[in-house]
Write a protein that holds these residues in place. Structure first.
Motif, short mmCIF file in Angstrom:
data_model
loop_
_atom_site.label_atom_id
_atom_site.label_comp_id
_atom_site.label_asym_id
_atom_site.label_seq_id
_atom_site.Cartn_x
_atom_site.Cartn_y
_atom_site.Cartn_z
N ASN A 66 1.05 -0.62 -0.14
CA ASN A 66 0.08 0.36 -0.64
C ASN A 66 0.62 1.44 0.10
O ASN A 66 0.73 1.96 -0.50
CB ASN A 66 -1.16 0.00 1.18
CG ASN A 66 -1.97 -0.95 0.70
OD1 ASN A 66 -1.73 -1.60 2.05
ND2 ASN A 66 -2.60 -0.86 -0.22
N GLU A 69 2.25 1.43 -3.30
CA GLU A 69 0.99 2.57 -4.39
C GLU A 69 0.74 3.59 -4.41
O GLU A 69 0.81 4.64 -4.87
CB GLU A 69 0.07 1.55 -3.93
CG GLU A 69 0.19 0.04 -4.77
CD GLU A 69 -0.90 -0.82 -4.33
OE1 GLU A 69 -1.90 -0.49 -3.76
OE2 GLU A 69 -1.36 -1.85 -4.59
N LYS A 70 0.48 4.40 -2.53
CA LYS A 70 0.72 5.16 -3.12
C LYS A 70 1.47 6.39 -2.52
O LYS A 70 0.76 7.40 -2.54
CB LYS A 70 0.38 4.76 -1.41
CG LYS A 70 -0.35 6.90 -0.59
CD LYS A 70 -1.33 6.50 0.59
CE LYS A 70 -1.55 8.48 1.20
NZ LYS A 70 -2.92 9.03 0.34
#
Length: 79
Positions: A66, A69-70
């Motif tokens: 995550n 991705e962020k």
């Protein structure tokens, strides 16, 4: 004592400071390489990828994927 001075200078225990530096290193590797979390964890000094995953999530609030991705700066080249 040196440990007391270290804590005064960094506001952190030696153990926590080392963990923070490991998480910082993992963050950088996630964003700048395509290495697997297992490879990054081993290179960073973790013996167990699950431990690296847990500590990373506790420190950042994100799972490693995550986080990547962020915060990854990859741009979409499709036009």
């Amino acid at each position: 004592m040196i440990i007391t001075r270290f804590k005064e200078a960094t506001s952190s225990s030696v153990y926590q400071y080392i963990l923070d530096k490991k998480v910082e290193s993992i963050s950088n590797e996630l964003l700048t390489t395509d290495k697997s979390l297992l490879d990054i964890a081993i290179e960073t000094g973790f013996n167990d990828v699950r431990n690296a995953y847990r500590i990373f999530k506790n420190k950042t609030g994100y799972t490693p994927m995550n986080f990547k991705e962020k915060f990854s700066q990859k741009t979409d080249t499709k036009r």
